[in-house]
Motif scaffolding. Structure first.
Motif, PDB file in Angstrom:
ATOM      1  N   MET A  44      -2.110  -1.283   1.896  1.00  0.00           N
ATOM      2  CA  MET A  44      -1.244  -0.292   1.069  1.00  0.00           C
ATOM      3  C   MET A  44      -0.573  -1.075  -0.209  1.00  0.00           C
ATOM      4  O   MET A  44      -0.514  -2.164  -0.163  1.00  0.00           O
ATOM      5  N   ASP A  45      -0.271   0.052  -1.037  1.00  0.00           N
ATOM      6  CA  ASP A  45       0.757  -0.607  -2.130  1.00  0.00           C
ATOM      7  C   ASP A  45       2.099  -0.666  -1.809  1.00  0.00           C
ATOM      8  O   ASP A  45       2.569   0.243  -1.965  1.00  0.00           O
ATOM      9  N   ALA A  46       2.686  -1.883  -1.270  1.00  0.00           N
ATOM     10  CA  ALA A  46       3.865  -1.953  -0.755  1.00  0.00           C
ATOM     11  C   ALA A  46       4.273  -3.350  -1.069  1.00  0.00           C
ATOM     12  O   ALA A  46       3.748  -4.135  -1.460  1.00  0.00           O
ATOM     13  N   LYS A  47       5.488  -3.565  -0.426  1.00  0.00           N
ATOM     14  CA  LYS A  47       6.549  -4.857  -1.094  1.00  0.00           C
ATOM     15  C   LYS A  47       5.847  -5.985  -0.386  1.00  0.00           C
ATOM     16  O   LYS A  47       5.820  -6.982  -1.406  1.00  0.00           O
ATOM     17  N   TRP A 122      -4.363   7.668   6.394  1.00  0.00           N
ATOM     18  CA  TRP A 122      -3.043   8.087   6.533  1.00  0.00           C
ATOM     19  C   TRP A 122      -2.044   7.486   5.599  1.00  0.00           C
ATOM     20  O   TRP A 122      -0.986   7.786   5.705  1.00  0.00           O
ATOM     21  N   ILE A 123      -2.764   7.057   4.711  1.00  0.00           N
ATOM     22  CA  ILE A 123      -1.819   6.284   3.641  1.00  0.00           C
ATOM     23  C   ILE A 123      -1.256   7.562   2.558  1.00  0.00           C
ATOM     24  O   ILE A 123      -2.264   8.557   2.306  1.00  0.00           O
ATOM     25  N   ARG A 124      -0.159   7.481   2.439  1.00  0.00           N
ATOM     26  CA  ARG A 124       0.244   8.460   1.470  1.00  0.00           C
ATOM     27  C   ARG A 124       1.231   7.808   0.046  1.00  0.00           C
ATOM     28  O   ARG A 124       1.878   6.723   0.314  1.00  0.00           O
ATOM     29  N   GLN A 125       1.256   8.431  -0.833  1.00  0.00           N
ATOM     30  CA  GLN A 125       1.970   8.060  -2.077  1.00  0.00           C
ATOM     31  C   GLN A 125       3.446   8.418  -1.944  1.00  0.00           C
ATOM     32  O   GLN A 125       3.547   9.425  -1.541  1.00  0.00           O
ATOM     33  N   VAL A 126       4.198   7.412  -2.104  1.00  0.00           N
ATOM     34  CA  VAL A 126       5.747   7.808  -2.271  1.00  0.00           C
ATOM     35  C   VAL A 126       6.373   7.099  -3.513  1.00  0.00           C
ATOM     36  O   VAL A 126       5.910   6.181  -4.235  1.00  0.00           O
ATOM     37  N   ASP A 127       7.575   7.734  -3.616  1.00  0.00           N
ATOM     38  CA  ASP A 127       8.393   7.420  -4.840  1.00  0.00           C
ATOM     39  C   ASP A 127       9.476   6.499  -4.372  1.00  0.00           C
ATOM     40  O   ASP A 127      10.654   7.258  -4.157  1.00  0.00           O
ATOM     41  N   GLN A 128       9.349   5.220  -3.997  1.00  0.00           N
ATOM     42  CA  GLN A 128      10.309   4.553  -3.578  1.00  0.00           C
ATOM     43  C   GLN A 128      10.624   3.112  -4.257  1.00  0.00           C
ATOM     44  O   GLN A 128       9.357   2.450  -4.688  1.00  0.00           O
ATOM     45  N   SER A 129      11.732   2.437  -4.425  1.00  0.00           N
ATOM     46  CA  SER A 129      12.007   1.092  -5.449  1.00  0.00           C
ATOM     47  C   SER A 129      11.023   0.309  -4.581  1.00  0.00           C
ATOM     48  O   SER A 129      10.604  -0.849  -5.214  1.00  0.00           O
ATOM     49  N   ARG A 131       8.096   0.307  -2.460  1.00  0.00           N
ATOM     50  CA  ARG A 131       6.811   0.548  -2.226  1.00  0.00           C
ATOM     51  C   ARG A 131       6.204   1.834  -2.695  1.00  0.00           C
ATOM     52  O   ARG A 131       7.064   2.713  -3.099  1.00  0.00           O
ATOM     53  N   LYS A 132       4.968   1.914  -3.090  1.00  0.00           N
ATOM     54  CA  LYS A 132       4.384   3.157  -3.552  1.00  0.00           C
ATOM     55  C   LYS A 132       3.561   3.735  -2.893  1.00  0.00           C
ATOM     56  O   LYS A 132       3.061   4.964  -3.016  1.00  0.00           O
ATOM     57  N   GLU A 133       3.351   3.344  -1.425  1.00  0.00           N
ATOM     58  CA  GLU A 133       2.706   3.867  -0.576  1.00  0.00           C
ATOM     59  C   GLU A 133       3.372   3.594   0.789  1.00  0.00           C
ATOM     60  O   GLU A 133       3.895   2.459   1.155  1.00  0.00           O
TER      61      GLU A 133
END
Length: 265
Positions: A44-47, A122-129, A131-133
């Motif tokens: 995932m594209d996360a922190k 099950w990975i989804r895109q999110v708009d959070q500071s 993480r992006k997924e």
């Protein structure tokens, strides 16, 4: 296209038997092609996630099952096990000391989140500071959920959704003034309410058991291989073969028995 097929089938005898199957075929053929890629062996594209999965021979303790192929680093795996972890400044003991058995399940949950390369469908895109997924509705094996709930039912918390609503003014999560510390069993009366509600539906409790090849195990004995590889291959193949959306792919295993009974009626 789908409506034309349905009209054709309705003109034939016993068409009602084939209607559900045709609807499923239509779902397979009308979703976007972007769902076909990046489903297997992906981070995932996360922190704290690595860009790509790979070997990490020295992953710590509960994260060690992923050492052959991991999305987490050694440092991340070590931080996961600390009571005062710098990863997210999240305090498990916000309502008193969490029992060791309960905390072990939360550590395993975090290891799965940070380390697993087998969550692509099950990975989804999110708009959070931070993480992006994220992952959503991962089919968690029913034993994993039951054991998590059993281990934590006597520990305490003050919230049903740990993704939001904390008091962060001190730099770590604290219970809001409007909440009260009570047992997990009070806030989560059933295993499903814990596993599905705790992280805003990151998990969906499966009817399948460990070893079925249809549900994700939170933890496993790495000497026997990673059982989640078979699971992600199954769901990724459904998506890839027919350009099936993630949500439709999750429905397929449960729809097949229903369709069989319909056709045999």
């Amino acid at each position: 296209m789908c409506s034309q097929k349905l009209r054709t089938f309705r003109q034939k005898d016993m068409a009602w038997k084939w209607t559900p199957l045709l609807l499923l075929v239509c779902m397979f053929t009308t979703v976007s092609a972007r769902d076909r890629t990046d489903l297997f062996n992906v981070c995932m594209d996360a922190k704290h996630h690595k860009t790509k999965p790979g070997p990490e021979d020295k992953l710590h303790d509960q994260c060690s099952p992923w050492k052959r192929n991991a999305c987490c680093s050694v440092n991340t795996s070590q931080e996961i096990h600390k009571d005062n972890s710098r990863l997210y400044n999240f305090n498990w003991d916000h309502c008193g000391k969490m029992t060791p058995t309960c905390k072990r399940h939360f550590i395993r949950d975090t290891c799965l989140y940070e380390c697993s390369p087998n969550l692509g469908p099950w990975i989804r895109q999110v708009d959070q500071s931070w993480r992006k997924e994220r992952f959503l509705d991962v089919p968690l094996c029913k034993e994993d959920c039951q054991e998590w709930w059993e281990a934590c039912r006597t520990s305490s918390t003050c919230k049903t959704d740990w993704h939001k609503g904390w008091d962060w003014t001190s730099g770590i999560n604290k219970c809001p003034d409007t909440t009260a510390c009570r047992t997990f069993q009070y806030y989560f009366p059933t295993p499903a309410s814990l596993c599905e509600g705790l992280w805003s539906h990151s998990y969906k409790v499966s009817n399948y058991s460990r070893g079925s090849g249809r549900c994700i195990q939170m933890w496993f004995d790495s000497t026997q291989g990673n059982p989640n590889e078979e699971v992600v291959k199954f769901y990724a193949a459904l998506v890839t073969a027919g350009a099936v959306s993630h949500s439709v792919a999750l429905l397929v295993p449960s729809l097949v028995p229903v369709l069989s009974l319909w056709l045999l009626d």
